[in-house]
Design a protein around this motif. Structure first.
Motif, PDB file in Angstrom:
ATOM      1  N   CYS A   2       0.826  -1.196   0.000  1.00 45.33           N
ATOM      2  CA  CYS A   2       0.000   0.000   0.000  1.00 45.33           C
ATOM      3  C   CYS A   2       0.864   1.252   0.000  1.00 45.33           C
ATOM      4  O   CYS A   2       0.463   2.284  -0.546  1.00 45.33           O
ATOM      5  CB  CYS A   2      -0.928  -0.004   1.195  1.00 45.33           C
ATOM      6  N   ILE A   3       2.080   1.143   0.587  1.00 45.19           N
ATOM      7  CA  ILE A   3       2.992   2.276   0.534  1.00 45.19           C
ATOM      8  C   ILE A   3       3.377   2.564  -0.906  1.00 45.19           C
ATOM      9  O   ILE A   3       3.412   3.714  -1.337  1.00 45.19           O
ATOM     10  CB  ILE A   3       4.232   1.988   1.408  1.00 45.19           C
ATOM     11  N   GLU A   4       3.632   1.492  -1.672  1.00 44.25           N
ATOM     12  CA  GLU A   4       3.963   1.679  -3.087  1.00 44.25           C
ATOM     13  C   GLU A   4       2.810   2.338  -3.822  1.00 44.25           C
ATOM     14  O   GLU A   4       3.008   3.202  -4.682  1.00 44.25           O
ATOM     15  CB  GLU A   4       4.262   0.328  -3.738  1.00 44.25           C
ATOM     16  N   ALA A  49      12.053   5.065  -2.766  1.00 42.73           N
ATOM     17  CA  ALA A  49      11.168   3.917  -2.640  1.00 42.73           C
ATOM     18  C   ALA A  49      11.933   2.618  -2.826  1.00 42.73           C
ATOM     19  O   ALA A  49      11.712   1.645  -2.089  1.00 42.73           O
ATOM     20  CB  ALA A  49      10.043   4.011  -3.654  1.00 42.73           C
ATOM     21  N   GLU A  52      13.942   1.973   0.303  1.00 43.82           N
ATOM     22  CA  GLU A  52      13.067   1.636   1.423  1.00 43.82           C
ATOM     23  C   GLU A  52      12.537   0.208   1.307  1.00 43.82           C
ATOM     24  O   GLU A  52      12.476  -0.535   2.287  1.00 43.82           O
ATOM     25  CB  GLU A  52      11.936   2.663   1.444  1.00 43.82           C
TER      26      GLU A  52
END
Lengths: 80, 166
Positions: A2-4, A49, A52
């Motif tokens: 969901c972060i992506e 990203a 991370e």
């Protein structure tokens, strides 16, 4: 994951606004580079990203190896 | 309706449907596959917005590298519904309500923003997405953040190796 999803939403927004900023300038000067910062910012977001994700997945694998689950509620003690 | 408009609506619907399926699908592997579809839709949007370099980078870095990493880790862990504890209904309901509140807030903010009223995107012109202009700008004004990001990559790599070796 969901972060992506959220990072990609931000990227799309930045590219759209950079394009909007640029189209106004392009009516007077066809070669205008106004608004190029938005696209470079998207590039740096992609870099962050990728970094991370690599660290985050390594931590998840470590948690799974210790507890045989990815439920973080098992890790509420920090000790032991 | 012009061809660009048809492509735009098709890509938007594809992106929204696959983003919903990422969240709603039960199995994480299906979730990752829908996320790859989402990345292709977003790359199509970048091409429509004349950001060709970002479209290619998005496809290579996200759909190629990050998603393969995700898929490897998920398949390595062999998750399924029986062994994983499920969230209860109230937590899901609370999350949906708070997310909906945030969505309403963002929509109302966009409707109120006077800066973007009456402005239009012109799809065909503009050269800022080309790799020549982006590269010149990246290595002239943004060279320090670029080098710092290389250090960030190095530290992320070292960190992943150190965590993985334990």
């Amino acid at each position: 994951m969901c972060i992506e999803l959220m990072l990609n939403a931000t990227n799309l927004l930045l590219v759209a606004f950079s394009k909007m900023h640029n189209s106004i300038a392009c009516t007077t000067n066809q070669q205008s580079l106004l608004g190029i910062e938005g696209q470079l910012f998207v590039f740096f977001i992609m870099v962050v990203a990728a970094a991370e994700v690599s660290v985050g997945l390594a931590i998840i694998v470590l948690i799974y190896r210790n507890t045989h689950s990815v439920d973080i509620n098992f890790l509420n003690r920090l000790k032991n | 309706m012009a061809a660009t408009q048809i492509i735009f609506w098709f890509l938007s619907v594809l992106a929204l449907v696959s983003a919903l399926m990422v969240i709603l699908s039960k199995s994480p592997v299906y979730s990752v596959l829908w996320l790859i579809a989402l990345f292709f839709a977003i790359s199509g949007h970048y091409i429509l917005l004349n950001a060709q370099f970002l479209a290619i980078v998005n496809m290579i870095v996200y759909a190629g590298a990050i998603m393969v990493l995700f898929l490897f880790v998920i398949m390595l862990m062999n998750l399924n519904n029986e062994t994983e504890p499920q969230k209860n209904l109230w937590i899901q309901l609370t999350g949906a309500i708070s997310g909906g509140c945030l969505l309403m807030l963002l929509i109302s903010l966009i409707k109120q923003a006077t800066e973007i009223h009456g402005k239009r995107l012109i799809f065909e012109n503009g050269t800022i997405g080309l790799i020549e202009n982006l590269g010149k700008s990246l290595f002239n004004e943004f060279v320090i953040p670029f080098e710092i990001s290389s250090v960030l990559f190095l530290s992320a790599m070292v960190g992943a190796v150190v965590i993985g070796k334990k």
